[in-house]
Design an enzyme around this catalytic site. Structure first.
Site, mmCIF file in Angstrom:
data_model
loop_
_atom_site.group_PDB
_atom_site.id
_atom_site.type_symbol
_atom_site.label_atom_id
_atom_site.label_comp_id
_atom_site.label_asym_id
_atom_site.label_seq_id
_atom_site.Cartn_x
_atom_site.Cartn_y
_atom_site.Cartn_z
ATOM 1 N N CYS A 47 52.579 9.974 136.230
ATOM 2 C CA CYS A 47 52.845 8.655 137.437
ATOM 3 C C CYS A 47 54.236 8.092 136.988
ATOM 4 O O CYS A 47 55.692 8.070 138.363
ATOM 5 C CB CYS A 47 52.262 7.355 136.356
ATOM 6 N N HIS A 70 53.230 3.747 131.939
ATOM 7 C CA HIS A 70 52.282 3.633 133.373
ATOM 8 C C HIS A 70 53.540 3.060 134.260
ATOM 9 O O HIS A 70 53.905 1.726 133.164
ATOM 10 C CB HIS A 70 51.047 3.277 133.077
ATOM 11 N N HIS A 93 49.820 4.296 142.973
ATOM 12 C CA HIS A 93 50.652 5.118 141.829
ATOM 13 C C HIS A 93 49.726 6.207 141.242
ATOM 14 O O HIS A 93 48.923 6.202 142.070
ATOM 15 C CB HIS A 93 50.368 4.204 140.255
#
Length: 389
Positions: free
Chosen positions: A301, A349, A361
């Site tokens: 990420c 994240h 993402h």
């Protein structure tokens, strides 16, 4: 993502400065039906229910992603420490060479004293002393040396002191490097263990159970997409109202695949950078999530968001823990395309906002870079929004 992160929501709930929509009745009914299926009691043989397996797998993936960010931090620290240690070692080698040259010059004086029968072999005695200062404390060598010899002694003392300090610093740096390497090994092993446990749990599911699990996940994504659409509608209404109040004209928000027009108060330079960043982000859709990866063929990420903004000429730190501090925090209501959306209390994240309640993402191990609602794991999972440039 994990159902355990989601909390019951009401029409009045606010997250990061924006009112989130209530769920449609039809969606609630559908989710309830799927949940009833998933929440079946454990079988007589003691096997966990599908809901329990799903929750455990999601937990493991979340833990793996969190461990991945720790791995990224440890890897970055190890790389920096290795460079520093290598530099110190090179400095030690160079100083050792200078020290040897100074010692050889002093040795030539000692040999000359011995051959000519000089009054005292002071230079030789100096070289045999434990340290230069030990000799000076016991003798008055300097008063009997020539100016050239004094210069050689001064050079030797200076180089010896500097070399000793450099060696100590290199030794400490090497110890720090060893600790960083151990942390890296631990973080790597933790990621691998969590992923292995998740794969092992999934391997126990039957084809029918996997299909039911996929249906639940699809329903969640559809629910999140509806919330994102409602968010976009609310933002568009607020922007239109603001334009009317300022005497301007209302304009559409466009689709999630384009950057909405900036308002007069927006920074035009940021919008330009965001366009470049999002063009790069869209080109990465479909590439696999691989923990620790920074592209170009796969990403985790934070590796994705770092690469996205690098394409726009902006350098971001490697980890989510550092990226969350690399810019200006704004509310979700004020989010612009290109902003970074961070998730979970441990900030493990991150995705890049593209407008209309959507983001791009790298979701989790086993998944691919994709466009998804910022509510993909519920509004309670959103930590903060940061404008990086």
């Amino acid at each position: 993502m994990a159902s355990h992160h989601r909390k019951p929501r009401s029409a009045g709930t606010r997250v990061a400065g924006i009112r989130t929509p209530a769920l449609a009745t039809a969606a609630l009914t559908s989710v309830a039906l799927l949940s009833q299926t998933a929440n079946a009691a454990p079988s007589d043989d003691g096997k966990p229910s599908l809901e329990e397996v799903e929750k455990k797998v999601d937990d493991l993936y979340r833990q793996a992603e969190s461990a991945t960010e720790k791995y990224n931090a440890a890897k970055e620290k190890t790389t920096k420490q290795r460079k520093r240690t290598d530099g110190l070692m090179d400095d030690v080698a160079q100083r050792t060479q200078k020290l040897n040259e100074a010692r050889e010059e002093l040795g030539s004086y000692a040999a000359a004293q011995y051959r000519t029968g000089a009054s005292a072999p002071d230079t030789a005695a100096f070289l045999l002393a434990d340290t230069p200062q030990d000799y000076f404390d016991q003798n008055q060598l300097m008063s009997r040396l020539t100016a050239r010899q004094k210069g050689a002694v001064d050079d030797y003392v200076t180089e010896q002191s500097a070399t000793m300090r450099q060696r100590q610093e290199a030794t400490e740096s090497l110890a720090t490097l060893t600790d960083a390497q151990n942390d890296l090994k631990i973080a790597k092993a933790t990621v691998q263990k969590k992923l292995s446990d998740a794969r092992e749990l999934l391997s126990r599911l039957t084809a029918q159970e996997k299909a039911r699990l996929a249906a639940i996940e699809k329903q969640r994504q559809e629910e999140a997409a509806r919330e994102a659409a409602e968010l976009a509608r609310q933002q568009a209404a607020e922007q239109a109202a603001a334009r009317q109040e300022s005497g301007g004209t209302s304009a559409g928000t466009g689709s999630s695949s384009t950057v909405p027009s900036a308002s007069p108060s927006d920074d035009p330079s940021y919008a330009t950078k965001a366009e470049k960043a999002l063009a790069f982000a869209r080109a990465q859709i479909g590439k696999p999530y691989v923990w620790g990866a920074t592209g170009p063929d796969s990403y985790d990420c934070s590796g994705l968001t770092q690469a996205v903004w690098k394409a726009a000429g902006v350098t971001l730190p490697r980890t989510t823990y550092d990226q969350v501090n690399a810019g200006t925090t704004v509310s979700l209501a004020d989010a612009l395309p290109g902003d970074l959306i961070f998730f979970y209390d441990d900030v493990s994240h991150v995705g890049v906002y593209i407008g209309n309640g959507m983001m791009i993402h790298a979701p989790k191990p086993g998944a691919y870079v994709r466009e998804e609602s910022v509510f993909y794991d519920g509004e309670s999972s959103i930590h903060s929004v940061v404008r990086p440039a």
